[in-house]
Structure formats: structure tokens, C-alpha cells
Design a protein around this motif. Structure first.
Motif, PDB file in Angstrom:
ATOM      1  N   VAL A  29       0.792  -1.025  -0.133  1.00  0.00           N
ATOM      2  CA  VAL A  29       0.104  -0.206  -0.097  1.00  0.00           C
ATOM      3  C   VAL A  29       0.830   1.230  -0.060  1.00  0.00           C
ATOM      4  CG1 VAL A  29      -1.865   1.221   1.205  1.00  0.00           C
ATOM      5  CG2 VAL A  29      -1.845  -1.298   1.144  1.00  0.00           C
ATOM      6  N   GLU A  30       0.985   1.703  -1.120  1.00  0.00           N
ATOM      7  CA  GLU A  30       2.085   2.832  -1.177  1.00  0.00           C
ATOM      8  C   GLU A  30       1.994   3.977  -0.284  1.00  0.00           C
ATOM      9  OE1 GLU A  30       3.974   5.518  -4.926  1.00  0.00           O
ATOM     10  OE2 GLU A  30       2.242   4.245  -5.463  1.00  0.00           O
ATOM     11  N   ARG A  31       0.845   4.422  -0.309  1.00  0.00           N
ATOM     12  CA  ARG A  31       0.412   5.782   0.536  1.00  0.00           C
ATOM     13  C   ARG A  31       0.811   5.529   1.855  1.00  0.00           C
ATOM     14  NH1 ARG A  31      -4.086   5.785   3.376  1.00  0.00           N
ATOM     15  NH2 ARG A  31      -5.684   4.217   2.769  1.00  0.00           N
ATOM     16  N   GLU A  32       1.089   4.472   2.526  1.00  0.00           N
ATOM     17  CA  GLU A  32       1.328   4.171   4.014  1.00  0.00           C
ATOM     18  C   GLU A  32       2.652   4.558   4.016  1.00  0.00           C
ATOM     19  OE1 GLU A  32      -2.259   1.128   5.052  1.00  0.00           O
ATOM     20  OE2 GLU A  32      -0.228   0.396   4.927  1.00  0.00           O
ATOM     21  N   ALA A  33       3.396   4.353   2.968  1.00  0.00           N
ATOM     22  CA  ALA A  33       5.058   4.765   3.201  1.00  0.00           C
ATOM     23  C   ALA A  33       5.839   3.874   4.098  1.00  0.00           C
ATOM     24  CB  ALA A  33       5.146   6.243   3.470  1.00  0.00           C
ATOM     25  N   LEU A  34       5.365   2.548   4.280  1.00  0.00           N
ATOM     26  CA  LEU A  34       6.138   1.649   5.207  1.00  0.00           C
ATOM     27  C   LEU A  34       7.541   1.813   4.511  1.00  0.00           C
ATOM     28  CD1 LEU A  34       3.414  -0.964   6.087  1.00  0.00           C
ATOM     29  CD2 LEU A  34       4.326   0.870   7.294  1.00  0.00           C
ATOM     30  N   GLU A  35       8.750   1.370   5.247  1.00  0.00           N
ATOM     31  CA  GLU A  35       9.849   1.146   4.735  1.00  0.00           C
ATOM     32  C   GLU A  35      10.050  -0.142   3.967  1.00  0.00           C
ATOM     33  OE1 GLU A  35      14.446   0.657   6.393  1.00  0.00           O
ATOM     34  OE2 GLU A  35      12.693   0.920   7.831  1.00  0.00           O
ATOM     35  N   GLY A  36      10.602   0.137   2.791  1.00  0.00           N
ATOM     36  CA  GLY A  36      10.777  -1.096   1.631  1.00  0.00           C
ATOM     37  C   GLY A  36       9.028  -1.536   1.113  1.00  0.00           C
ATOM     38  N   ALA A  37       8.244  -0.815   1.391  1.00  0.00           N
ATOM     39  CA  ALA A  37       6.845  -1.157   0.592  1.00  0.00           C
ATOM     40  C   ALA A  37       6.528  -0.096  -0.237  1.00  0.00           C
ATOM     41  CB  ALA A  37       5.779  -1.295   1.947  1.00  0.00           C
ATOM     42  N   GLY A  38       7.233  -0.310  -1.446  1.00  0.00           N
ATOM     43  CA  GLY A  38       6.927   0.596  -2.530  1.00  0.00           C
ATOM     44  C   GLY A  38       6.740  -0.010  -3.639  1.00  0.00           C
ATOM     45  N   PRO A  39       6.521   0.878  -4.815  1.00  0.00           N
ATOM     46  CA  PRO A  39       6.347   0.095  -6.239  1.00  0.00           C
ATOM     47  C   PRO A  39       7.461  -0.500  -6.635  1.00  0.00           C
ATOM     48  CG  PRO A  39       5.377   2.414  -6.134  1.00  0.00           C
ATOM     49  CD  PRO A  39       6.130   2.109  -4.918  1.00  0.00           C
ATOM     50  N   LEU A  40       7.745  -1.206  -7.414  1.00  0.00           N
ATOM     51  CA  LEU A  40       8.911  -2.064  -8.026  1.00  0.00           C
ATOM     52  C   LEU A  40       9.597  -0.787  -8.741  1.00  0.00           C
ATOM     53  CD1 LEU A  40       7.380  -5.327  -8.963  1.00  0.00           C
ATOM     54  CD2 LEU A  40       8.869  -4.818  -6.992  1.00  0.00           C
ATOM     55  N   GLN A  41      11.126  -1.097  -8.490  1.00  0.00           N
ATOM     56  CA  GLN A  41      11.929  -0.279  -9.275  1.00  0.00           C
ATOM     57  C   GLN A  41      12.909  -1.261 -10.248  1.00  0.00           C
ATOM     58  OE1 GLN A  41      11.651   3.048  -9.036  1.00  0.00           O
ATOM     59  NE2 GLN A  41      10.292   2.638  -7.497  1.00  0.00           N
ATOM     60  N   ALA A  42      13.532  -0.630 -11.402  1.00  0.00           N
ATOM     61  CA  ALA A  42      14.253  -1.295 -12.133  1.00  0.00           C
ATOM     62  C   ALA A  42      15.561  -1.753 -11.220  1.00  0.00           C
ATOM     63  CB  ALA A  42      14.849  -0.365 -13.248  1.00  0.00           C
ATOM     64  N   GLY A  43      16.029  -3.169 -11.434  1.00  0.00           N
ATOM     65  CA  GLY A  43      16.898  -3.603 -10.673  1.00  0.00           C
ATOM     66  C   GLY A  43      16.530  -4.413  -9.354  1.00  0.00           C
ATOM     67  N   ASP A  44      15.324  -4.308  -9.278  1.00  0.00           N
ATOM     68  CA  ASP A  44      14.533  -5.117  -7.971  1.00  0.00           C
ATOM     69  C   ASP A  44      14.547  -6.644  -8.237  1.00  0.00           C
ATOM     70  OD1 ASP A  44      14.275  -2.819  -6.455  1.00  0.00           O
ATOM     71  OD2 ASP A  44      11.951  -2.862  -6.953  1.00  0.00           O
ATOM     72  N   LEU A  45      14.929  -7.448  -7.365  1.00  0.00           N
ATOM     73  CA  LEU A  45      14.785  -8.829  -7.565  1.00  0.00           C
ATOM     74  C   LEU A  45      13.651  -9.543  -6.812  1.00  0.00           C
ATOM     75  CD1 LEU A  45      18.663  -9.809  -6.578  1.00  0.00           C
ATOM     76  CD2 LEU A  45      17.637  -9.233  -9.020  1.00  0.00           C
ATOM     77  N   LEU A  46      13.123 -10.347  -7.708  1.00  0.00           N
ATOM     78  CA  LEU A  46      11.724 -11.303  -7.188  1.00  0.00           C
ATOM     79  C   LEU A  46      11.949 -12.498  -6.871  1.00  0.00           C
ATOM     80  CD1 LEU A  46       9.236  -9.185  -9.379  1.00  0.00           C
ATOM     81  CD2 LEU A  46       9.478  -8.929  -6.985  1.00  0.00           C
ATOM     82  N   PRO A  47      12.058 -13.048  -5.634  1.00  0.00           N
ATOM     83  CA  PRO A  47      12.161 -14.541  -5.780  1.00  0.00           C
ATOM     84  C   PRO A  47      10.934 -15.005  -5.632  1.00  0.00           C
ATOM     85  CG  PRO A  47      12.117 -13.517  -3.281  1.00  0.00           C
ATOM     86  CD  PRO A  47      11.943 -12.156  -4.449  1.00  0.00           C
ATOM     87  N   ALA A  48      10.941 -16.557  -5.967  1.00  0.00           N
ATOM     88  CA  ALA A  48       9.551 -17.017  -6.190  1.00  0.00           C
ATOM     89  C   ALA A  48       9.601 -18.425  -5.251  1.00  0.00           C
ATOM     90  CB  ALA A  48       9.496 -17.688  -7.669  1.00  0.00           C
ATOM     91  N   GLY A  49       8.548 -19.039  -4.904  1.00  0.00           N
ATOM     92  CA  GLY A  49       8.363 -20.094  -4.025  1.00  0.00           C
ATOM     93  C   GLY A  49       8.788 -21.582  -4.548  1.00  0.00           C
ATOM     94  N   SER A  50       8.686 -21.540  -6.101  1.00  0.00           N
ATOM     95  CA  SER A  50       9.130 -22.771  -6.848  1.00  0.00           C
ATOM     96  C   SER A  50       9.773 -22.565  -8.046  1.00  0.00           C
ATOM     97  CB  SER A  50       7.658 -23.821  -6.966  1.00  0.00           C
ATOM     98  OG  SER A  50       7.866 -24.722  -7.571  1.00  0.00           O
ATOM     99  N   HIS A  51      10.731 -23.408  -8.353  1.00  0.00           N
ATOM    100  CA  HIS A  51      11.388 -23.386  -9.614  1.00  0.00           C
ATOM    101  C   HIS A  51      10.847 -24.730 -10.334  1.00  0.00           C
ATOM    102  CE1 HIS A  51      14.018 -20.119  -8.537  1.00  0.00           C
ATOM    103  NE2 HIS A  51      13.726 -20.230  -7.553  1.00  0.00           N
ATOM    104  N   GLU A  52      10.192 -25.613  -9.949  1.00  0.00           N
ATOM    105  CA  GLU A  52       9.490 -26.840 -10.271  1.00  0.00           C
ATOM    106  C   GLU A  52       8.782 -26.701 -11.423  1.00  0.00           C
ATOM    107  OE1 GLU A  52      11.260 -29.513  -9.854  1.00  0.00           O
ATOM    108  OE2 GLU A  52      12.508 -28.739  -8.426  1.00  0.00           O
ATOM    109  N   PRO A  53       8.957 -26.984 -12.829  1.00  0.00           N
ATOM    110  CA  PRO A  53       8.114 -26.691 -13.947  1.00  0.00           C
ATOM    111  C   PRO A  53       6.730 -27.529 -13.729  1.00  0.00           C
ATOM    112  CG  PRO A  53       9.812 -27.914 -14.902  1.00  0.00           C
ATOM    113  CD  PRO A  53      10.186 -27.502 -13.096  1.00  0.00           C
ATOM    114  N   ILE A  54       5.716 -27.213 -14.251  1.00  0.00           N
ATOM    115  CA  ILE A  54       4.559 -27.976 -14.320  1.00  0.00           C
ATOM    116  C   ILE A  54       4.813 -29.113 -15.580  1.00  0.00           C
ATOM    117  CG2 ILE A  54       2.087 -28.028 -14.908  1.00  0.00           C
ATOM    118  CD1 ILE A  54       2.042 -25.150 -13.774  1.00  0.00           C
ATOM    119  N   GLN A  55       4.535 -30.368 -15.378  1.00  0.00           N
ATOM    120  CA  GLN A  55       4.473 -31.310 -16.155  1.00  0.00           C
ATOM    121  C   GLN A  55       3.591 -31.361 -17.257  1.00  0.00           C
ATOM    122  OE1 GLN A  55       7.577 -33.159 -16.356  1.00  0.00           O
ATOM    123  NE2 GLN A  55       8.016 -31.696 -14.572  1.00  0.00           N
TER     124      GLN A  55
END
Length: 332
Positions: free
Chosen positions: A147-173
Motif C-alpha cells: 500500500v504505497e501511500r502508507e510509506a512503510l519502509e521497503g513497501a513501495g512500487p517496484l523499481q528497475a533492478g529489484d529482484l523477485l524471488p519465487a516459491g518454486s522452480h519446479e515446472p508443471i509437467q
């Protein structure tokens, strides 16, 4: 003590999967939002378009509340840092992998180094990017939603260079999944929003209530995740302001100028304008998808109808599985 193999699996599960190259106009990580925190003055947050976000996750067999990226008007680009499976749903846009066109509303395999580009949307506002296992970004109050307007630390829109981890790397068969037409056809329909009468409904003049559901309203430029201001035939004699009280996403406020304001996921927790009703949750997504200048209409509905629509939608998510050819889900 955990075995070394188990620890290695956990590390792989939280390693970055995508690097943002360009967030476009705005992109944020969202799930279904935060629960039980509005008494602290914090917004619920969460995806604006429940249906498009749910189908993005359904295509990847994600849990219902898996976090995805909500992209406003497109222009998003990312690079795969590891093999992963993604899906893109919502507003129609040109999508490419390494410059080659690919389809929306289907699962897509990305190899390390692949570049995903989502062009600018044409007729609607919101695009959703999901990854198998969901994005495992930082949580606030039990949710990944920003929620951008609450201005919590680290809680903003994505920026170029941001890294996004995922919960699974196993492809669907099996074959890639392709969403059935009913997953997206509702976006092509005229936006008619179901409005459930609220307890202040009787305070409005009957002529104004008729005007509300027989007029067309345009989405104004003054619209964001908090709510959309609508412009059209104003109510001639709306009730005066009220003592501020709790308010929820979907509520339609009528200020002194008689022009409706439809509140959405990031809305404030209290408000002092009277409300003739609340928009059904699935129809909030239809409204959120409309561009400035788009015309919408209201129609009266009731709580039971709205609840049944939502229950059917949620049951379809939880109780259907994909056919072997990936072309359609069927009931268990």
C-alpha cells in the motif's frame, strides 16, 4: 537438525527468480490483502482485479493467495535469473519473450537469461504477472501486498533492478495451460456494476436512487487504488455528511456535489459521506480495469446474489483441475 539437501532446497526456493528491468508506469506486489488490521488505520490492500489475479495463479497451480505483480497500463520488463514458469493475465497487451510474441492467459516457461516484456495495455488498465509458487517478497502484517501511500519502509512500487524471488522452480509437467474463454470474456462486456443497497439507502431520495442506476458515469482522471471518482448525472439532493464511520472497499460514497466515489482496495478506513450501497467484490475488479473516460453503469443487486457469484468463483478455483492437454479445467 535439517539435512543438507533440505537446506539447499530451501535456499533455491527463496533465491531470486526475476530481475525487474523496467516496472513500466507502476507495478506493485499484491496478494489478496491484509486481514484484521483496519482498526489500526491501515488499508486492506490487495489485488484490484480478483478474477485476473486468480486466473494468473490458477494457470500455475498456485495457492489462492499467492502474491503476483499488479502492473498498471503495462510497459513492464524482466529478466529470468533461473528457470521458472509464469503467466500474464488481465488487460490485453503485446507480450514477448526474447522479442518473440507469446500469448496471454496461459502458462509460459522461461529459461535463465530470457527477457519477458509486457507492452502497453490497449483497452483496460491492469495486468497481472504470476510465477509458479508465488512471489516471496517481504511481508507486512501477514501479507505481501504493498500500500504505497502508507510509506512503510521497503513497501513501495517496484523499481528497475529489484529482484523477485519465487516459491518454486519446479515446472508443471505436461502441456502449457491455456485459460478458457470465460476467464477473460467478462473484460469484453459492457461494465455494469452490481450495487448492494446499504443501511443508508433509505436516506436518499427515490428520484436520486433511480438516477444512480439509470445514468451512465465516466471514470475520471482522479482515480487510483484508493478509489475512482465518477462523473455523470449528479444526485440532485444527496443527504448531508455523516459522522465518520468505518468504510470498506466497494462502498460508493456520495459527497456534496452528488457525484459518486467508488472506493477500492487501498481506501481509507473511515469516511464521512453517505453511501447508497456497496459494489459486489467481483464487480470491483471490473471497475478497476476501466480507463479514464470509460463509461460504467450501476444496477441494484442483493447480498445473496453477490455471495453466490463469489462462492461459485472460489469453488471453481479450489475444486477444478487441469485436463492433461492443458486446455481447460474440469471439476474434480
Amino acid at each position: 537438525m535439517k539435512e543438507l539437501g533440505a537446506i539447499s532446497s530451501e535456499l533455491r526456493a527463496i533465491s531470486p527468480t526475476l530481475r525487474v528491468l523496467s516496472p513500466g508506469i507502476k507495478a506493485t506486489v499484491q496478494d489478496q490483502g491484509r486481514q484484521g488490521i483496519r482498526h489500526h488505520g491501515l488499508a486492506r490492500g490487495g489485488v484490484l482485479d480478483l478474477r485476473s489475479a486468480a486466473w494468473a495463479n490458477k494457470l500455475l497451480d498456485n495457492e489462492r493467495n499467492a502474491a503476483c505483480v499488479e502492473i498498471v497500463l503495462g510497459g513492464f520488463q524482466a529478466e529470468a535469473l533461473s528457470a521458472c514458469e509464469v503467466s500474464v493475465t488481465g488487460a490485453r497487451a503485446d507480450v514477448t519473450v526474447n522479442g518473440k510474441p507469446v500469448g496471454m492467459w496461459q502458462s509460459l516457461q522461461l529459461a535463465p537469461g530470457d527477457k519477458l516484456a509486457i507492452g502497453h495495455s490497449r483497452n483496460h488498465r491492469l495486468i497481472y504477472l504470476a510465477v509458479r509458487g508465488g512471489f516471496k517478497t517481504r511481508e507486512w502484517f501477514g501479507s505481501h501486498s504493498v500500500v504505497e501511500r502508507e510509506a512503510l519502509e521497503g513497501a513501495g512500487p517496484l523499481q528497475a533492478g529489484d529482484l523477485l524471488p519465487a516459491g518454486s522452480h519446479e515446472p508443471i509437467q505436461g502441456a502449457p495451460r491455456i485459460a478458457p474463454p470465460q476467464a477473460w470474456q467478462w473484460l469484453e462486456q459492457s461494465p455494469v456494476l452490481g450495487l448492494i443497497p446499504g443501511y443508508q439507502h433509505h436516506q436518499f431520495r427515490s428520484a436520486d436512487l433511480r438516477r444512480l442506476v439509470t445514468s451512465q458515469y465516466q471514470v475520471s482522471d482522479d482515480s487510483d487504488r484508493m478509489g475512482y471518482r465518477l462523473a455523470g448525472s449528479p444526485m440532485a439532493d444527496p443527504p448531508p455528511g455523516i459522522v465518520s464511520e468505518g468504510i470498506i472497499p466497494g462502498a460508493v460514497q456520495i459527497p456534496g456535489d452528488g457525484q459518486p466515489i467508488a472506493l477500492l482496495a487501498d481506501c481509507q478506513t473511515i469516511g464521512g459521506y453517505p453511501k447508497p450501497g456497496v459494489i459486489a467484490s467481483l464487480d470491483c475488479g471490473l471497475l478497476a480495469q476501466q480507463l479514464p473516460g470509460s463509461e460504467i453503469t450501476f444496477e441494484w443487486t442483493d447480498t445473496l446474489t453477490a455471495q453466490n457469484r463469489r462462492r461459485l468463483f472460489e469453488r471453481q478455483y479450489q475444486q477444478t483441475v487441469w485436463s492433461e492437454n492443458g486446455r481447460s479445467p474440469h471439476w474434480r
